[in-house]
Design a protein around this motif. Structure first.
Motif, PDB file in Angstrom:
ATOM      1  N   VAL A 210      30.517 -30.599  44.317  1.00 15.64           N
ATOM      2  CA  VAL A 210      29.083 -30.625  44.042  1.00 15.64           C
ATOM      3  C   VAL A 210      28.635 -32.074  43.868  1.00 15.64           C
ATOM      4  CG1 VAL A 210      29.087 -28.332  42.994  1.00 15.64           C
ATOM      5  CG2 VAL A 210      29.415 -30.349  41.545  1.00 15.64           C
ATOM      6  N   PRO A 211      27.417 -32.426  44.320  1.00 16.18           N
ATOM      7  CA  PRO A 211      26.966 -33.815  44.242  1.00 16.18           C
ATOM      8  C   PRO A 211      26.951 -34.397  42.836  1.00 16.18           C
ATOM      9  CG  PRO A 211      25.580 -32.575  45.745  1.00 16.18           C
ATOM     10  CD  PRO A 211      26.476 -31.577  45.074  1.00 16.18           C
ATOM     11  N   ALA A 212      26.715 -33.570  41.818  1.00 17.49           N
ATOM     12  CA  ALA A 212      26.664 -34.096  40.449  1.00 17.49           C
ATOM     13  C   ALA A 212      27.988 -34.723  40.022  1.00 17.49           C
ATOM     14  CB  ALA A 212      26.279 -32.984  39.472  1.00 17.49           C
ATOM     15  N   ALA A 213      29.098 -34.357  40.691  1.00 21.97           N
ATOM     16  CA  ALA A 213      30.406 -34.912  40.348  1.00 21.97           C
ATOM     17  C   ALA A 213      30.541 -36.362  40.786  1.00 21.97           C
ATOM     18  CB  ALA A 213      31.518 -34.071  40.973  1.00 21.97           C
ATOM     19  N   TRP A 214      29.668 -36.812  41.710  1.00 23.15           N
ATOM     20  CA  TRP A 214      29.785 -38.179  42.203  1.00 23.15           C
ATOM     21  C   TRP A 214      28.444 -38.908  42.310  1.00 23.15           C
ATOM     22  CZ3 TRP A 214      27.044 -38.185  46.798  1.00 23.15           C
ATOM     23  CH2 TRP A 214      26.973 -36.974  47.500  1.00 23.15           C
ATOM     24  N   ALA A 215      27.365 -38.285  41.841  1.00 20.98           N
ATOM     25  CA  ALA A 215      26.044 -38.918  41.913  1.00 20.98           C
ATOM     26  C   ALA A 215      25.260 -38.644  40.634  1.00 20.98           C
ATOM     27  CB  ALA A 215      25.274 -38.397  43.130  1.00 20.98           C
ATOM     28  N   HIS A 242      30.755 -42.604  39.615  1.00 18.47           N
ATOM     29  CA  HIS A 242      30.852 -43.224  38.300  1.00 18.47           C
ATOM     30  C   HIS A 242      30.824 -42.197  37.173  1.00 18.47           C
ATOM     31  CE1 HIS A 242      26.657 -42.468  39.169  1.00 18.47           C
ATOM     32  NE2 HIS A 242      26.410 -42.500  37.873  1.00 18.47           N
ATOM     33  N   ARG A 243      30.851 -40.907  37.477  1.00 17.00           N
ATOM     34  CA  ARG A 243      30.682 -39.867  36.461  1.00 17.00           C
ATOM     35  C   ARG A 243      31.970 -39.635  35.665  1.00 17.00           C
ATOM     36  NH1 ARG A 243      25.961 -37.183  37.259  1.00 17.00           N
ATOM     37  NH2 ARG A 243      26.063 -37.229  34.975  1.00 17.00           N
ATOM     38  N   ARG A 244      31.783 -39.138  34.436  1.00 14.46           N
ATOM     39  CA  ARG A 244      32.920 -38.874  33.535  1.00 14.46           C
ATOM     40  C   ARG A 244      32.922 -37.410  33.103  1.00 14.46           C
ATOM     41  NH1 ARG A 244      35.119 -43.766  31.609  1.00 14.46           N
ATOM     42  NH2 ARG A 244      33.828 -45.586  32.098  1.00 14.46           N
ATOM     43  N   MET A 245      34.107 -36.906  32.783  1.00 12.32           N
ATOM     44  CA  MET A 245      34.247 -35.519  32.362  1.00 12.32           C
ATOM     45  C   MET A 245      33.442 -35.227  31.103  1.00 12.32           C
ATOM     46  SD  MET A 245      36.124 -33.566  34.307  1.00 12.32           S
ATOM     47  CE  MET A 245      37.441 -33.547  35.540  1.00 12.32           C
ATOM     48  N   THR A 246      33.321 -36.200  30.213  1.00  7.55           N
ATOM     49  CA  THR A 246      32.583 -35.977  28.966  1.00  7.55           C
ATOM     50  C   THR A 246      31.088 -35.803  29.190  1.00  7.55           C
ATOM     51  OG1 THR A 246      32.608 -38.389  28.690  1.00  7.55           O
ATOM     52  CG2 THR A 246      34.226 -37.115  27.438  1.00  7.55           C
ATOM     53  N   GLU A 247      30.597 -36.115  30.379  1.00  7.49           N
ATOM     54  CA  GLU A 247      29.180 -35.913  30.687  1.00  7.49           C
ATOM     55  C   GLU A 247      28.867 -34.457  31.010  1.00  7.49           C
ATOM     56  OE1 GLU A 247      27.248 -39.064  33.181  1.00  7.49           O
ATOM     57  OE2 GLU A 247      29.331 -39.705  33.450  1.00  7.49           O
TER      58      GLU A 247
END
Length: 367
Positions: A210-215, A242-247
């Motif tokens: 899904v795009p939210a994983a990388w954007a 730039h995404r992190r699991m804690t987000e």
């Protein structure tokens, strides 16, 4: 003690036996077919679970980051097989170069000719396509088998990808190898016909990220466009990877990877956008579930959050045609474009920050 003469089958008895055997075969074959598909579906879910475990290991080793392409515009990189270093002009080009570097190192396909003439054996550039959608698993090569094509990237029900993986140099069956169809049935983006796109299909994955994983969750970010679900809109230099699991606000309710088609419920494949599809989904908590699209929140378009976003499904050449040949149905994109991205919810709760204008739309399925 003697034995009497053997009694042979009469023709009628033989025909009765054959008829019974044929009847049993007719009864058993569908059950055997369902059992085989069920086993393949279980294997597909196992593949996704392995990808989820690899994602967790990657995050543990990389400051909690969600695995993604990490090269950046303006930085200098050395791509495998190239004499000169490259400085990508934007973040999209940076991800394309990183994808090319990974595949070249893993496959050794740097020089050489393929079946279709000089240069077709090479892993070339990846112009105008976003590798983060179907090729993000390449980033995990240290945590997977290090083989390309990666075996667990393909669902056992994905006949297209399994065929391409079996011989990556045989490009005869990849999408648009013979040019864009003019019958209006398929996506007509002419970028699909480029040789640098053909060569990558065997290294793709059944499971899209899904795009939210990388954007970004909100603008500036990538977003859906009305012409086709296979093309994204956005500035080519928006931040990526730039995404992190804690987000992730609701890990058990937010989809990370998804199968593009439900091939278990229907052999021809039901695209994820149809409410009756029940695709296998990997959630951010590592769980894998087959969930109905109709039970998912409808999603949004980050560029138009005040509108309820729907669009028709348009297939790619060699992929399943429109389910039920319904070419004009306006459909949600569901988990692919979750409202508020990593902060949002797909299953098990209502969408957050829904504008009243969206709630008042007669097509909105939520409360």
């Amino acid at each position: 003690m003697g034995f009497g003469p053997r009694r042979a089958f009469t023709l009628i008895e033989l025909l009765v036996v054959i008829a019974i055997i044929a009847l049993l075969i007719g009864i058993l074959l569908p059950s055997l077919g369902k059992a085989r598909n069920s086993a393949r579906n279980v294997q597909s879910q196992s593949n996704m679970r392995s990808l989820g475990q690899s994602a967790g290991n990657y995050a543990a080793d990389n400051a909690d980051r969600i695995y993604a392409y990490t090269w950046r515009s303006g930085e200098e990189y050395q791509v495998e097989g190239q004499a000169e270093s490259r400085v990508p002009a934007n973040n999209l080009e940076a991800s394309q170069l990183q994808n090319m570097d990974i595949l070249r190192r893993l496959t050794g396909r740097i020089e050489g000719d393929g079946e279709f003439g000089p240069g077709t054996g090479r892993i070339l550039g990846f112009k105008t396509r976003i590798p983060a959608r179907r090729f993000t698993h390449c980033v995990l090569f240290d945590y997977l088998t290090s083989a390309q094509p990666e075996p667990i990237a393909a669902s056992p029900l994905d006949r297209n990808l399994i065929r391409w993986q079996s011989d990556p140099l045989d490009l005869s069956t990849v999408p648009y190898r013979d040019g864009i169809p003019s019958n209006g049935l398929y996506d007509e983006d002419n970028n699909w016909v480029k040789p640098n796109t053909w060569q990558r299909w065997p290294y793709a994955s059944t499971y899209q990220t899904v795009p939210a994983a990388w954007a970004n969750d909100r603008m500036p970010t990538w977003y859906p466009v009305p012409q086709t679900p296979h093309r994204f809109g956005g500035d080519w230099d928006v931040p990526m990877g730039h995404r992190r699991m804690t987000e992730v606000a609701f890990p058990s309710s937010k989809v990370h990877l998804f199968e593009e088609f439900d091939r278990f419920s229907a052999s021809e494949g039901i695209p994820w956008m149809y409410p009756e599809a029940k695709c296998n989904l990997l959630f951010f908590d590592g769980s894998v579930r087959g969930e109905s699209s109709s039970d998912c929140n409808p999603g949004w378009n980050a560029a138009n959050p005040e509108l309820l976003w729907t669009q028709p499904y348009i297939p790619l050449d060699t992929f399943p045609l429109h389910y039920k040949r319904d070419r004009d149905a306006q459909l949600f994109q569901y988990w692919r474009w979750t409202r508020e991205g990593l902060a949002g919810i797909d299953y098990g709760g209502g969408e957050i920050n829904v504008p009243q204008q969206v709630r008042d739309d007669p097509g909105y399925p939520g409360p």
